[in-house]
Write a protein that holds these residues in place. Structure first.
Motif, PDB file in Angstrom:
ATOM      1  N   LEU A   1     -30.359  11.208  70.368  1.00 58.63           N
ATOM      2  CA  LEU A   1     -29.498  12.902  70.118  1.00 58.63           C
ATOM      3  C   LEU A   1     -30.478  13.146  68.781  1.00 58.63           C
ATOM      4  O   LEU A   1     -30.587  12.509  68.395  1.00 58.63           O
ATOM      5  N   ASP A   2     -30.933  14.218  68.504  1.00 53.07           N
ATOM      6  CA  ASP A   2     -31.295  15.156  67.885  1.00 53.07           C
ATOM      7  C   ASP A   2     -30.254  16.272  66.532  1.00 53.07           C
ATOM      8  O   ASP A   2     -30.028  17.012  66.683  1.00 53.07           O
ATOM      9  N   ALA A   3     -29.381  14.915  65.736  1.00 54.14           N
ATOM     10  CA  ALA A   3     -28.616  15.692  65.403  1.00 54.14           C
ATOM     11  C   ALA A   3     -28.214  16.926  64.511  1.00 54.14           C
ATOM     12  O   ALA A   3     -27.953  18.146  64.371  1.00 54.14           O
ATOM     13  N   GLU A   4     -29.459  16.737  63.741  1.00 51.69           N
ATOM     14  CA  GLU A   4     -29.946  18.414  62.857  1.00 51.69           C
ATOM     15  C   GLU A   4     -30.886  19.287  63.470  1.00 51.69           C
ATOM     16  O   GLU A   4     -29.578  20.213  63.454  1.00 51.69           O
ATOM     17  N   ARG A   5     -31.378  19.318  64.810  1.00 48.58           N
ATOM     18  CA  ARG A   5     -31.572  19.970  65.675  1.00 48.58           C
ATOM     19  C   ARG A   5     -29.752  20.545  66.064  1.00 48.58           C
ATOM     20  O   ARG A   5     -29.898  22.395  66.282  1.00 48.58           O
ATOM     21  N   LEU A   6     -28.871  19.848  66.931  1.00 47.47           N
ATOM     22  CA  LEU A   6     -27.856  19.697  66.994  1.00 47.47           C
ATOM     23  C   LEU A   6     -26.698  20.838  66.023  1.00 47.47           C
ATOM     24  O   LEU A   6     -26.239  21.609  66.356  1.00 47.47           O
ATOM     25  N   ASN A   7     -26.749  20.860  64.702  1.00 49.72           N
ATOM     26  CA  ASN A   7     -25.870  20.966  63.603  1.00 49.72           C
ATOM     27  C   ASN A   7     -26.772  22.713  63.821  1.00 49.72           C
ATOM     28  O   ASN A   7     -25.928  23.186  63.072  1.00 49.72           O
ATOM     29  N   PHE A   8     -27.676  22.452  63.700  1.00 44.84           N
ATOM     30  CA  PHE A   8     -28.491  23.984  63.100  1.00 44.84           C
ATOM     31  C   PHE A   8     -27.925  24.370  64.343  1.00 44.84           C
ATOM     32  O   PHE A   8     -27.737  26.330  64.507  1.00 44.84           O
ATOM     33  N   LEU A   9     -27.673  24.356  65.922  1.00 40.13           N
ATOM     34  CA  LEU A   9     -27.961  25.099  67.086  1.00 40.13           C
ATOM     35  C   LEU A   9     -26.685  25.582  66.907  1.00 40.13           C
ATOM     36  O   LEU A   9     -26.075  27.231  67.457  1.00 40.13           O
ATOM     37  N   GLU A  10     -25.581  24.786  66.869  1.00 40.70           N
ATOM     38  CA  GLU A  10     -24.646  25.115  66.576  1.00 40.70           C
ATOM     39  C   GLU A  10     -23.581  26.418  65.520  1.00 40.70           C
ATOM     40  O   GLU A  10     -22.624  26.988  66.006  1.00 40.70           O
ATOM     41  N   LYS A  11     -24.774  25.986  64.055  1.00 41.92           N
ATOM     42  CA  LYS A  11     -24.567  26.901  63.249  1.00 41.92           C
ATOM     43  C   LYS A  11     -25.160  28.229  63.615  1.00 41.92           C
ATOM     44  O   LYS A  11     -24.029  29.358  63.651  1.00 41.92           O
TER      45      LYS A  11
ATOM     46  N   GLU B   1     -32.385  30.021  76.402  1.00 40.86           N
ATOM     47  CA  GLU B   1     -33.070  28.688  75.917  1.00 40.86           C
ATOM     48  C   GLU B   1     -32.954  28.222  75.051  1.00 40.86           C
ATOM     49  O   GLU B   1     -31.917  26.539  75.828  1.00 40.86           O
ATOM     50  N   LYS B   2     -31.662  28.505  74.187  1.00 42.97           N
ATOM     51  CA  LYS B   2     -31.215  27.802  73.014  1.00 42.97           C
ATOM     52  C   LYS B   2     -29.675  27.033  73.145  1.00 42.97           C
ATOM     53  O   LYS B   2     -28.734  26.224  73.040  1.00 42.97           O
ATOM     54  N   PHE B   3     -29.146  27.880  74.413  1.00 39.22           N
ATOM     55  CA  PHE B   3     -27.887  28.250  74.721  1.00 39.22           C
ATOM     56  C   PHE B   3     -27.846  26.614  75.668  1.00 39.22           C
ATOM     57  O   PHE B   3     -26.791  25.957  75.723  1.00 39.22           O
ATOM     58  N   GLU B   4     -29.042  25.938  76.783  1.00 34.71           N
ATOM     59  CA  GLU B   4     -28.941  25.191  77.338  1.00 34.71           C
ATOM     60  C   GLU B   4     -29.268  23.706  76.913  1.00 34.71           C
ATOM     61  O   GLU B   4     -29.112  22.998  76.496  1.00 34.71           O
ATOM     62  N   GLU B   5     -30.138  23.934  75.959  1.00 33.88           N
ATOM     63  CA  GLU B   5     -30.576  22.892  74.651  1.00 33.88           C
ATOM     64  C   GLU B   5     -29.142  22.705  74.074  1.00 33.88           C
ATOM     65  O   GLU B   5     -28.465  20.747  73.692  1.00 33.88           O
ATOM     66  N   LEU B   6     -28.408  23.799  73.277  1.00 31.76           N
ATOM     67  CA  LEU B   6     -26.765  23.583  72.757  1.00 31.76           C
ATOM     68  C   LEU B   6     -25.821  22.590  73.188  1.00 31.76           C
ATOM     69  O   LEU B   6     -25.449  21.303  73.496  1.00 31.76           O
ATOM     70  N   MET B   7     -25.790  23.121  74.676  1.00 28.53           N
ATOM     71  CA  MET B   7     -25.269  22.347  75.960  1.00 28.53           C
ATOM     72  C   MET B   7     -25.768  20.626  76.932  1.00 28.53           C
ATOM     73  O   MET B   7     -24.482  19.721  76.415  1.00 28.53           O
ATOM     74  N   MET B   8     -26.597  20.459  75.831  1.00 26.11           N
ATOM     75  CA  MET B   8     -27.439  19.357  76.520  1.00 26.11           C
ATOM     76  C   MET B   8     -27.052  18.769  75.360  1.00 26.11           C
ATOM     77  O   MET B   8     -26.768  17.199  75.403  1.00 26.11           O
ATOM     78  N   LEU B   9     -27.210  18.643  73.782  1.00 24.49           N
ATOM     79  CA  LEU B   9     -27.654  17.798  72.833  1.00 24.49           C
ATOM     80  C   LEU B   9     -25.706  17.619  72.855  1.00 24.49           C
ATOM     81  O   LEU B   9     -25.466  16.713  72.352  1.00 24.49           O
ATOM     82  N   GLN B  10     -24.619  18.756  72.882  1.00 18.73           N
ATOM     83  CA  GLN B  10     -23.556  18.573  72.934  1.00 18.73           C
ATOM     84  C   GLN B  10     -22.879  17.642  74.072  1.00 18.73           C
ATOM     85  O   GLN B  10     -22.104  15.740  74.065  1.00 18.73           O
ATOM     86  N   ASN B  11     -23.608  17.492  74.973  1.00 19.11           N
ATOM     87  CA  ASN B  11     -23.462  16.602  76.076  1.00 19.11           C
ATOM     88  C   ASN B  11     -23.853  15.056  76.304  1.00 19.11           C
ATOM     89  O   ASN B  11     -22.855  13.947  76.156  1.00 19.11           O
TER      90      ASN B  11
END
Length: 770
Positions: free
Chosen positions: A262-272, A290-300
């Motif tokens: 998990l890249d928590a920093e990247r997840l926080n950035f995408l969620e914002k 592409e960013k939406f799919e990455e967000l889904m993966m990190l949330q998963n």
């Protein structure tokens, strides 16, 4: 005692050396005359052999050298073969001396050569410090060893085997444990350059090198008739044209996927960013798919959710919303509906894009697990395959620049100017040509993978002796079985020589004569018909199969691979089913109730009906050659196949000879299996026994547990059923030997690493091992 002299008085044991037999002295003139005659007769061959002997520069320099054949009728041969051979040592010496004094000097020359060889060996040993007290050590400089060889951990009396094995480079070993003996021999060639034929001769003298490998790699064509070739060219050719046997395993689970990070920093950035997008669609940055799919993966990853768990949670949220709605709680219901919608969206995105944490499922399922003895575990199918070979650029083709747009700058043209493939560089254009013009692969009727040399079906057992066993349920080569029946394409891709119209007409006449039985064919007419029809069938496009190596040794390749597989994976034995078990497994009477021939036409074609034990009947039209030309509903998969491929060769022969309204049932269908018995009872066990001897193993018999027999009412027996099978132990020597690699085209030698050592070292190693 006085008559014998003082010396013999003090040393009576010398008496017998002084008192020769009177017969010895009487035969000396005959022995001398016989020796002179041998020297005179052997003189031409001796001189010719001396002139044909290589000079030192030919033996050790860069010039081409091939050891010539020696003339056999030398002085030594006549000394042995002429009549009146001496019966005493005195007569033998006299004959040998008379053979070259003064007529023939050749034996003396060879004697001087032998003395020089002995002196050279002594000199080398003295210089290495191995003769410290000899007379030669007084005049030869001694080595300055920090520790004398005799005082080290290993004395000269026990030279370590490792020191004898570290001198020669080894060919690379493939992932499945094979190396090329030809490539290994090429790495250790003595000459640096020479004629192509001289290199072929050198390679064929090396252990385990087979003509088949030279032919299939194309090395024989590459070297033949070439006046000048370098060792490096030979090595490069073999490295680029290696026979690369690969392996596909069906039924194995894929290796566990590494845990996602998990890249928590990247997840926080995408969620914002995503939250900003929902609140201010116009001012938000471009989020994109592409960013939406990455967000889904990190949330998963963060929620440790799989696709299945997301769908399950969405169902739970939907149920909660429906319950809240039925109770009149609209706000709660709406919140649960939004949660269910969000969870479903995430699950769908992960499912479609494969972004969820996957479960370990078998993605390459097996196909024939029902054709096994009961009681096995971990069933797999192992396929040995050849990679697809690109088609070589034919003569008359060239690669030239034809435009300047930078994308399709180069084109591959044939002799008529037609372009085949293009690219920005010559290399890309040639690669494009290869991609578009590959040789057609062989396709088995059993598996979807192309170019399968052999397939093995195996599972795990514990035998009656408590040994963990890799049981071989089946070994087969569809490719080479088809090659035996239909023939192989030659190197140019031509399928066969077409028969002339006159020959074809003659073949039809002989066929009609045979079919109508108006007059039985003579043996010569039968051979003529067979020749015409074989050539005709071979000339039809698609009749022959692509050429392939291991035509007669494919089963050896498969069994060697299985022993290596068993040794690497902790098995104690490799087991082999019997011919009887194989024949019983594929007994047609267990699958078919009846085969009928309702109609036979004048030209020999016929209709065939197959009634399986379950399912609908199969109706086929078969021509006089046994090829399916027509079919009923649901039988399209048989079009163009031989009837023998559908119902087996033995019963197909009966069907093709039957009259109209003939039916085959019961025991009529229980035929065949002779080929299986030949392989499983003779060929396979004999090879395993021969293969295992060098590793201290031999083929034996044991039993395995299958299932519980049941009576007519279905009640199982108290004791399980047993089946007798053959086995070969996986010994420690076998594990050690196969770990170093096995030659691809030959049986494994005792010590593969010693195959390129000189004969003296090989004998020494063998004696130490024994």
């Amino acid at each position: 005692m006085a008559d014998l002299g003082a010396a013999f008085g003090f040393y009576p044991q010398l008496n017998r050396r002084r008192q020769g037999s009177p017969a010895d002295s009487a035969n000396l003139p005959v022995d001398v005359l016989r020796g002179r005659l041998a020297g005179l007769l052997g003189l031409p061959a001796d001189i010719a052999n001396l002139l044909r002997s290589p000079s030192p520069t030919e033996m050790f320099g860069d010039t081409s050298y091939e050891a010539p054949a020696q003339f056999p009728y030398t002085t030594e041969k006549f000394l042995k073969d002429l009549p009146l051979a001496p019966t005493s040592r005195v007569g033998q010496v006299a004959g040998q001396a008379a053979s070259f004094v003064p007529l023939n000097p050749m034996p003396a020359v060879r004697g001087v050569q032998k003395v020089g060889q002995v002196v050279g060996e002594e000199l080398a040993a003295t210089m290495m410090g191995q003769r410290p007290n000899s007379m030669m050590s007084k005049v030869v400089p001694q080595p300055l060893f920090a520790v004398a060889p005799e005082q080290g951990l290993l004395s000269a009396r026990a030279e370590p085997i490792e020191s004898l094995l570290q001198t020669k480079p080894q060919a690379p070993v493939s992932d499945i444990g094979f190396y090329s003996a030809t490539e290994q021999a090429a790495l250790n060639l003595g000459r640096n350059k020479g004629t192509g034929q001289s290199f072929i001769n050198d390679l064929m003298k090396a252990p385990d090198v087979k003509k088949e490998e030279l032919a299939y790699t194309g090395l024989d064509d590459f070297l033949r008739d070439k006046p000048n070739v370098t060792k490096q060219e030979v090595q490069d050719f073999l490295a680029n044209n290696r026979v690369d046997v690969q392996e596909v395993r069906l039924g194995d689970a894929p290796p566990p996927a590494p845990p996602p990070v998990l890249d928590a920093e990247r997840l926080n950035f995408l969620e914002k960013e995503f939250s900003q997008l929902k609140e201010h669609p116009i001012d938000a940055p471009n989020f994109g798919q592409e960013k939406f799919e990455e967000l889904m993966m990190l949330q998963n990853i963060r929620d440790n959710s799989t696709v299945e768990s997301l769908y399950s949670r969405a169902d739970s949220a939907t149920s909660a919303a429906q319950r809240a709605q039925s109770r009149g709680n609209k706000d709660i219901a709406e919140r649960y509906f939004r949660e269910a919608e969000m969870l479903n969206s995430r699950a769908e995105a992960l499912d479609l894009k494969g972004l969820g944490v996957p479960e370990q499922v078998i993605t390459n399922p097996t196909q024939f697990d029902k054709y096994t003895l009961a009681g096995g575990e971990n069933y797999r199918e192992i396929l040995l395959t050849l990679p697809q070979k690109p088609k070589a650029l034919p003569e008359g083709f060239n690669v030239d620049a034809y435009s300047v747009n930078g994308v399709t700058k180069y084109g591959v043209y044939d002799a008529n100017g037609q372009r085949y493939g293009s690219g920005a560089t010559k290399e890309e254009a040639l690669q494009r040509f290869s991609d578009l013009h590959q040789d057609k692969p062989y396709q088995s009727s059993h598996f979807k993978q192309p170019n399968i040399l052999a397939h093995m079906r195996v599972n795990d057992r514990i035998d009656a002796d408590g040994k963990k066993m890799l049981l071989v349920e089946e070994i087969q080569s569809d490719w080479h079985q088809a090659g035996r029946e239909k023939g192989y394409q030659n190197k140019s891709g031509v399928y066969g020589e077409k028969v002339t119209p006159e020959e074809y007409k003659r073949g039809v006449e002989l066929q009609n004569q045979q079919r109508n039985q108006s007059e039985p064919l003579t043996a010569s007419e039968q051979a003529e018909l067979s020749n015409i029809m074989t050539r005709h069938e071979a000339s039809i496009v698609g009749a022959r199969v692509p050429d392939a190596p291991f035509k007669d040794t494919w089963y050896q390749l498969a069994l060697k691979r299985l022993t290596k597989y068993a040794a690497d994976n902790g098995y104690e034995r490799i087991g082999l089913t019997t011919g009887k078990q194989q024949a019983s497994r594929f007994d047609l009477s267990k699958q078919v109730d009846e085969i009928a021939v309702p109609m036979v036409n004048e030209d020999g074609s016929r209709s065939v009906r197959i009634d399986p034990t379950s399912g609908t009947s199969i109706k086929l039209m078969v021509d006089d050659k046994g090829i399916v030309t027509g079919y009923g509903a649901g039988s399209t998969q048989f079009s163009g196949k031989k009837l023998s491929e559908v119902i087996g060769k033995d019963i197909a022969d009966k069907v093709m000879k039957a009259d109209a309204d003939t039916k085959f049932t019961g025991l009529d269908l229980s035929v065949g299996g002779e080929g299986m018995k030949k392989y499983y009872d003779e060929i396979y066990p004999k090879f395993l026994d021969k293969y295992g001897k060098k590793y201290g193993a031999s083929v034996g018999e044991t039993q395995i547990t299958t299932d519980y027999a049941r009576d007519a009412s279905g009640i199982p027996a108290q004791r399980p059923s047993k089946e007798t099978i053959r086995y070969l132990d996986i010994t420690p020597q076998m594990k050690e030997g196969t770990s170093k690699g096995q030659p691809l085209f030959a049986a494994t030698p005792l010590l593969p690493a010693t195959s390129l050592l000189d004969e003296e070292k090989r004998k020494k190693i063998t004696s130490l091992l024994e």
